[in-house]
Design a protein around this motif. Structure first.
Motif, PDB file in Angstrom:
ATOM      1  N   THR A   1      41.115 -13.284   4.108  1.00 38.08           N
ATOM      2  CA  THR A   1      40.035 -12.919   5.025  1.00 38.08           C
ATOM      3  C   THR A   1      40.652 -12.422   6.319  1.00 38.08           C
ATOM      4  O   THR A   1      41.605 -13.027   6.827  1.00 38.08           O
ATOM      5  CB  THR A   1      39.113 -14.116   5.316  1.00 38.08           C
ATOM      6  N   TRP A   2      40.097 -11.303   6.858  1.00 40.77           N
ATOM      7  CA  TRP A   2      40.620 -10.700   8.085  1.00 40.77           C
ATOM      8  C   TRP A   2      39.721 -11.069   9.261  1.00 40.77           C
ATOM      9  O   TRP A   2      38.488 -11.079   9.152  1.00 40.77           O
ATOM     10  CB  TRP A   2      40.669  -9.180   7.956  1.00 40.77           C
ATOM     11  N   TYR A   3      40.345 -11.317  10.409  1.00 44.83           N
ATOM     12  CA  TYR A   3      39.614 -11.633  11.632  1.00 44.83           C
ATOM     13  C   TYR A   3      40.220 -10.869  12.796  1.00 44.83           C
ATOM     14  O   TYR A   3      41.431 -10.589  12.821  1.00 44.83           O
ATOM     15  CB  TYR A   3      39.677 -13.137  11.939  1.00 44.83           C
TER      16      TYR A   3
ATOM     17  N   VAL B   1      36.127 -13.134  15.127  1.00 51.13           N
ATOM     18  CA  VAL B   1      35.098 -12.325  14.483  1.00 51.13           C
ATOM     19  C   VAL B   1      35.652 -11.763  13.176  1.00 51.13           C
ATOM     20  O   VAL B   1      36.696 -11.099  13.168  1.00 51.13           O
ATOM     21  CB  VAL B   1      34.637 -11.175  15.403  1.00 51.13           C
ATOM     22  N   GLN B   2      34.969 -12.052  12.068  1.00 50.40           N
ATOM     23  CA  GLN B   2      35.440 -11.571  10.764  1.00 50.40           C
ATOM     24  C   GLN B   2      35.271 -10.061  10.663  1.00 50.40           C
ATOM     25  O   GLN B   2      34.245  -9.498  11.045  1.00 50.40           O
ATOM     26  CB  GLN B   2      34.672 -12.256   9.638  1.00 50.40           C
ATOM     27  N   LEU B   3      36.318  -9.408  10.146  1.00 48.67           N
ATOM     28  CA  LEU B   3      36.282  -7.967   9.944  1.00 48.67           C
ATOM     29  C   LEU B   3      35.716  -7.661   8.563  1.00 48.67           C
ATOM     30  O   LEU B   3      36.181  -8.209   7.553  1.00 48.67           O
ATOM     31  CB  LEU B   3      37.693  -7.376  10.067  1.00 48.67           C
ATOM     32  N   LEU B   4      34.723  -6.781   8.545  1.00 45.67           N
ATOM     33  CA  LEU B   4      34.148  -6.326   7.285  1.00 45.67           C
ATOM     34  C   LEU B   4      34.397  -4.839   7.073  1.00 45.67           C
ATOM     35  O   LEU B   4      34.665  -4.399   5.961  1.00 45.67           O
ATOM     36  CB  LEU B   4      32.647  -6.626   7.251  1.00 45.67           C
ATOM     37  N   ALA B   5      34.290  -4.063   8.156  1.00 43.01           N
ATOM     38  CA  ALA B   5      34.531  -2.622   8.058  1.00 43.01           C
ATOM     39  C   ALA B   5      36.036  -2.361   8.009  1.00 43.01           C
ATOM     40  O   ALA B   5      36.817  -2.993   8.720  1.00 43.01           O
ATOM     41  CB  ALA B   5      33.904  -1.902   9.251  1.00 43.01           C
ATOM     42  N   GLY B   6      36.408  -1.423   7.172  1.00 45.07           N
ATOM     43  CA  GLY B   6      37.813  -1.036   7.077  1.00 45.07           C
ATOM     44  C   GLY B   6      38.668  -1.927   6.208  1.00 45.07           C
ATOM     45  O   GLY B   6      39.882  -1.733   6.132  1.00 45.07           O
TER      46      GLY B   6
END
Length: 494
Positions: free
Chosen positions: A156-158, A162-167
């Motif tokens: 999971t990217w943050y 804030v979690q990143l969803l785009a990209g």
């Protein structure tokens, strides 16, 4: 001939094996040392229950609960063959199978489930461009790799918290030949903005064999030119003549900006002072997160200071921003702040309302559109009758048959001529409407009176004509109706 029955039995066993066994769960992930319950069930009583765990076969007896793998279920008579594995070993990773022979017959059915003994992966690795700083608008890409997990870890990217969803790209899972350990990798890409400056990009790995997530991170440093926080000229309110005044301007920039104040023909670069104008320019104060406060101090506010416009230029390696400041001794006005779009919308709404009101007034004044029917409707009004009921006056408005080009002056002249003819031909009595009496001494007049017997005289009076407003396009006619009186009515009248 003995070969055929053997082949038939083998084929039947192959068909029956695994067809009617209900096994749950079908797959499970457990850490070493955890326990597991596996249940195999058929819809008929079974003779025994055997379970193969980690390559070792266990004959499970309901009364024996002392082994590391023991029986679990309601009983063989209900067709249940369950196993309670008390302590899972890492080498037991793989399939667990159960065998259920019926009460009668030699064909037994089997079922299998998949046990994954979780193994913690290695530490996550974050691979990103080597430079330490970036510019606003740069395309940034990073890759996170979490190796050797069973099963594969979850990434999971943050950006900060804030979690990143785009990209975020699709993950890729690979494994070495002959190994059941899996490595997962995932990429993320984004166009950097000024808001990304100072934030931390985090790759977070989660796995069943971990007590908590593991992370790999790097901080982003994004350079951008000075940016104003509010548009347009700036007004500093609440200053008092003769007292100290401070001109504060807030902005954001990275790298740190350099400031330059312009006061008339004097230029102040902090830290600097102008004794003639009693002004001191302070160094830009960093507020954190790329925000700065730039201040000019006026030791004593004079009237000419209020009339002057102050200019501030802020620069760094990537650009510049200029500000114009005015001073005011009035308090800052309170109220709702409207943006440009809201003000334009209000102005347009007011204009539309004024236009609508003007059109309604214009249409009513000129008898147009929805008000045009008032002058064109056919109306019929009756004049007042005498008590005897012998006089009836009717006025009828008939549609005009004249052309549209006939002028209003022509209509007025025709009505005037009609009035003149009526007044010239008929004597005007005491009442507007009365019967004519014959003269007794003139024979010609007697004949004329006999001809005019039963005729009612009326006067057409025209109201004042408005020269600015022509009459409606219609012709008015007057109809006079005389009714004979019965002898009884005459007697009553006398």
């Amino acid at each position: 001939m003995a070969v055929l029955p053997a082949l038939f039995g083998l084929l039947l066993a192959t068909v029956v094996t695994g067809q009617n066994v209900d096994i749950s769960p079908k797959e499970a992930v457990r850490r070493a040392g955890d326990d597991l319950m596996v249940l195999c069930k058929v819809p008929y009583p079974i003779d025994s229950c055997r379970m193969t765990v980690g390559g070792k076969s266990y004959r499970l007896i309901p009364s024996n609960q002392d082994e590391e793998v023991v029986y679990s279920g309601q009983g063989l008579q209900y067709g249940e063959c369950g196993a309670h594995i008390k302590h899972i070993r890492e080498e037991w990773n793989g399939n667990i199978s159960c065998m259920l022979p019926p009460k009668s017959g030699s064909i037994e059915v089997t079922g299998a489930m998949r046990l994954l003994v979780a193994r913690a992966p290695g530490n996550p690795q974050l691979i990103s461009p080597p430079q330490s700083t970036f510019k606003e608008g740069d395309d940034f890409m990073a890759q996170c790799i979490v190796p050797d997990g069973r099963p594969a870890a979850k990434i999971t990217w943050y950006l900060d918290e804030v979690q990143l969803l785009a990209g975020v790209h699709q993950p890729i899972i690979t494994s070495e030949p002959g190994s059941d350990l899996q490595t997962i990798s995932q990429n993320v890409s984004r166009s950097l903005t000024a808001d990304d400056n100072g934030k931390k990009l985090v790759c977070r790995a989660e796995h069943e064999a971990l007590d908590g997530p593991k992370e790999a991170a790097r901080q982003l440093v994004v350079h951008y030119p000075p940016k104003r926080l509010e548009a347009g000229p700036i007004t500093i309110f609440g200053l008092k003549l003769g007292a100290e005044g401070r001109l504060n301007v807030s902005l954001r920039a990275n790298p740190p900006p350099a400031a330059e104040w312009t006061l008339g023909d004097a230029v102040l670069a902090p830290p600097a002072a102008d004794a003639e104008r009693s002004a001191v320019a302070l160094e830009p104060l960093h507020l954190g997160g790329g925000y700065y406060n730039i201040t000019l101090v006026l030791t004593r506010v004079a009237k000419e200071d209020v009339d002057r416009t102050y200019y501030l230029r802020v620069t760094n390696d990537l650009g510049r921003e200029e500000f114009a400041l005015r001073l005011s001794t009035m308090d800052e006005p309170a109220g709702v702040e409207l943006d440009t779009g809201a003000i334009v919308g209000i102005v347009i709404a007011v204009l539309l309302l004024l236009i609508a009101i003007f059109l309604v007034v214009f249409a009513k004044a000129t008898d147009r559109w929805c008000f045009a029917g008032r002058s064109r409707d056919h109306t019929k009004s009756s004049g007042e009758s005498t008590p005897a009921g012998d006089v009836l006056l009717e006025s009828v408005v008939l549609p005009s048959k004249t052309s549209d080009t006939e002028s209003a002056a022509g209509q007025k002249s025709r009505l005037s001529a009609l009035t003149a003819r009526v007044r010239a031909a008929l004597p005007r009595g005491r009442d507007r409407v009365q019967a004519a009496a014959p003269a007794p001494d003139v024979e010609g007049d007697k004949t004329l009176a006999d001809d005019k017997k039963g005729v009612i005289y009326a006067e057409l009076a025209l109201g004042e004509q408005n020269a600015e407003k022509p009459p409606p396009p219609s012709t008015e006619y007057a109809e006079i109706v005389c009714t004979e009186q019965s002898p009884q009515m005459k007697e009553n009248k006398e």
